[in-house]
Design a protein around this motif. Structure first.
Motif, short mmCIF file in Angstrom:
data_model
loop_
_atom_site.label_atom_id
_atom_site.label_comp_id
_atom_site.label_asym_id
_atom_site.label_seq_id
_atom_site.Cartn_x
_atom_site.Cartn_y
_atom_site.Cartn_z
N PRO A 165 0.76 -1.30 -0.01
CA PRO A 165 -0.06 0.03 -0.05
C PRO A 165 0.95 1.43 0.13
O PRO A 165 0.20 2.36 -0.08
CB PRO A 165 -0.74 -0.19 1.22
N THR A 166 2.16 1.30 0.20
CA THR A 166 2.91 2.36 0.41
C THR A 166 2.70 3.40 -0.85
O THR A 166 2.57 4.69 -0.76
CB THR A 166 4.40 2.06 0.62
N TYR A 181 1.37 -16.20 0.10
CA TYR A 181 0.00 -16.44 -0.56
C TYR A 181 -0.04 -15.32 -1.77
O TYR A 181 0.69 -14.38 -1.53
CB TYR A 181 -0.94 -16.24 0.47
N ASP A 207 -0.52 -1.67 7.93
CA ASP A 207 0.48 -0.78 7.26
C ASP A 207 0.18 0.54 8.01
O ASP A 207 -0.74 0.91 8.39
CB ASP A 207 0.15 -0.63 5.67
N VAL A 208 1.52 0.91 8.43
CA VAL A 208 1.38 2.55 9.02
C VAL A 208 2.83 3.07 8.32
O VAL A 208 3.51 2.62 7.69
CB VAL A 208 1.97 2.46 10.44
N ARG A 237 15.66 -5.20 1.94
CA ARG A 237 14.45 -4.97 1.55
C ARG A 237 14.43 -5.12 0.17
O ARG A 237 15.32 -4.91 -0.71
CB ARG A 237 13.88 -3.77 1.80
N TYR A 258 13.33 2.31 -0.55
CA TYR A 258 14.15 2.39 0.63
C TYR A 258 15.14 3.31 0.56
O TYR A 258 16.37 3.23 -0.24
CB TYR A 258 14.42 1.08 1.26
N ALA A 289 9.72 -13.38 7.42
CA ALA A 289 9.51 -12.01 7.81
C ALA A 289 8.11 -11.95 8.19
O ALA A 289 7.22 -12.21 7.48
CB ALA A 289 9.96 -11.14 6.79
N GLY A 332 7.81 -5.97 7.89
CA GLY A 332 9.13 -5.16 7.63
C GLY A 332 8.77 -3.81 6.92
O GLY A 332 7.51 -3.48 6.72
N GLY A 333 9.79 -2.92 7.09
CA GLY A 333 9.41 -1.57 6.75
C GLY A 333 10.96 -0.95 6.61
O GLY A 333 11.92 -1.58 6.46
N GLY A 334 10.69 0.70 6.53
CA GLY A 334 11.80 1.43 6.44
C GLY A 334 11.60 2.86 5.76
O GLY A 334 10.38 2.91 5.63
N TYR A 390 11.70 5.94 3.23
CA TYR A 390 11.59 6.31 1.87
C TYR A 390 11.64 7.78 1.49
O TYR A 390 10.65 8.38 0.93
CB TYR A 390 10.37 5.47 1.26
N ARG A 443 1.20 -14.25 8.13
CA ARG A 443 2.34 -14.92 8.95
C ARG A 443 2.15 -14.56 10.55
O ARG A 443 2.67 -15.38 11.12
CB ARG A 443 3.59 -14.18 8.27
#
Ligand code: HAM
Length: 419
Positions: free
Chosen positions: A89-90, A128, A135-136, A263, A268, A286, A289-291, A293, A316
């Protein structure tokens, strides 16, 4: 006879016995989003392919191999535009940020969503074609405090859903100033051993050498002495990263440095992190995950603004909860309302009153013998049975212990059941 139609490969039906764990995990995420002052945003499930190609990078697996394309009505012009189901979604959130001129709002903006994502990947355990993420995103804050805050938030989420041993792995992959030097160091290192790289890695070596590091087929010796991003950071990136680590120490967040964590998406810069159950490290495992941008808003046509966020894989997370035996029981305390003969008016009225008191109630709709009604209440997972007798008389039976209280009033039931 025609063959039955099955769900598409890589998708899952969540049956009632599974959905309570989902509701629980989603409500933990929503409550944390509230406590951390995130506002909900919703974006379409599909966007123009171009958005993902530009945002995530042409060479990312999500774009190059896993794009779930959708076509509109047959025809030309806008209707034939190439869309894809969102792999993440980012990019869409940043598109919305730019499209609605959200940079004029008092920032930094803290946005969140929960929903399905789609990647046309080879399905396997924990991977899947349709999966869900929490998401944040924080847009407009260059950190480093917000970086530490988000890593702490992810960590807290796993603790609040009941998982133990979740560790954050963190790295810094530099910025536009220092990354080129790091890229070159990687190219020099791996080009000397190109014959030992997988076909994928040889290709990536030219387009995006950082990604060679997360090739699971990379020979361990080549990985071990590969140049480390942290040794190539410019002063500003190094200070930023050191500050995050110091803050995580203060906050008591368990983290490990991971020099190979780069990533899989190209947007990123600087901070990169992933969450794992300790001992289960590896790409497919995992939990989230994130980071950071910092170049994405500008890349997609907006005024430059830094950003950081994460995506937590709910599928997961729930698999890990099941493995650790911490998935919540399917339902709380269920109350069955049973009666004699055709007293359905009484059963429905009493069910209504108990529901108003907040209880989960299932009236028996049959006119079977009481024994049969009790049997099916137990099978349906009811913990309590309210048994309506003649007149106003009512009994409350504890189906777990077999104990029964006769002559209870309706007002007494909710406090007993809620314990
Ligand atoms: P990502 O690492 O591609 O990051 O995905 C985040 C999480 O989604 C993964 O850690 C994993 O738990 C879950 N996930 C990904 N693919 C699958 C799959 N095929 N099946 C099941 N679960 C999966 C992102 O998506 C970024 N948008 C995160 C982010 C937000 N970075 C900055 N802001």
């Amino acid at each position: 006879m025609s063959r039955n139609i099955a769900a598409p490969r890589g998708t899952r039906d969540l049956l009632p016995e599974e959905t309570s764990a989902w509701s629980h995990v989603e409500s933990v995420a929503r409550d944390l989003a509230r406590r951390y002052a995130f506002d909900r945003i919703e974006i379409p499930l599909f966007e123009r392919v171009e958005l993902f190609a530009r945002g995530l990078g042409e060479s990312s697996d999500a774009v190059e191999k896993e794009m779930f394309r959708v076509s509109g009505a047959q025809g030309s012009g806008e209707e034939a535009a190439p869309w894809a189901l969102r792999p993440e979604p980012t990019a869409g959130i940043v598109r919305a940020f730019i499209e609605h001129g959200m940079h004029v709002r008092p920032g930094p903006l803290r946005l969140t969503l929960i929903g399905p994502m789609f990647r046309y990947d080879r399905p396997q355990a924990g991977r899947y074609r349709q999966f869900s993420q929490w998401d944040v995103e924080v847009i407009g804050d260059a950190g480093p405090a917000v970086d530490a805050e988000l890593i702490e938030l992810g960590h807290r989420f796993y603790a609040e859903v009941g998982l133990t041993d979740v560790v954050a792995r963190i790295n810094s992959i530099g910025d536009a100033e220092c990354r080129p030097r790091y890229r070159q160091a990687l190219v020099d290192h791996f080009a000397a051993h190109e014959d030992r790289l997988s076909l994928d890695s040889r290709r990536r070596l030219r387009i995006n050498p950082l990604r060679v590091l997360d090739d699971k087929d990379l020979p361990p010796e080549l990985a071990a002495d590969a140049p480390r991003g942290m040794d190539h950071l410019c002063d500003a990136c190094r200070e930023h990263f050191d500050a995050i680590r110091a803050l995580l120490d203060v906050l008591g967040v368990r983290y490990e440095l991971d020099h190979r964590l780069v990533r899989g998406l190209d947007y990123y810069t600087r901070t990169a992190f992933e969450f794992y159950v300790a001992g289960r490290e590896g790409q497919q495992q995992a939990l989230g995950g994130g980071g950071r941008y910092d170049g994405l808003v500008e890349l997609l046509g907006g005024r430059p603004a830094p950003g950081i966020g994460f995506g937590i894989g709910l599928d997961r997370t729930i698999l890990a909860m099941e493995e650790q035996g911490v998935a919540p029981a399917p339902r709380g305390e269920l109350v069955a309302v049973l009666g004699m003969g055709d007293d359905h008016d009484r059963r429905l009225q009493i069910a209504g009153t108990l529901r108003q008191a907040g209880l989960a109630v299932r009236p028996d709709g049959s006119s079977r013998k009481l024994g049969k009604q009790l049997e099916s209440a137990s099978k349906a997972g009811a913990r309590w049975a309210v048994i309506i007798g003649d007149g106003d008389a009512m009994a409350l039976k504890d189906l777990a212990t077999g104990g029964q209280r006769d002559a209870v009033s309706i007002e007494e039931i909710a406090p007993i059941v809620s314990g």
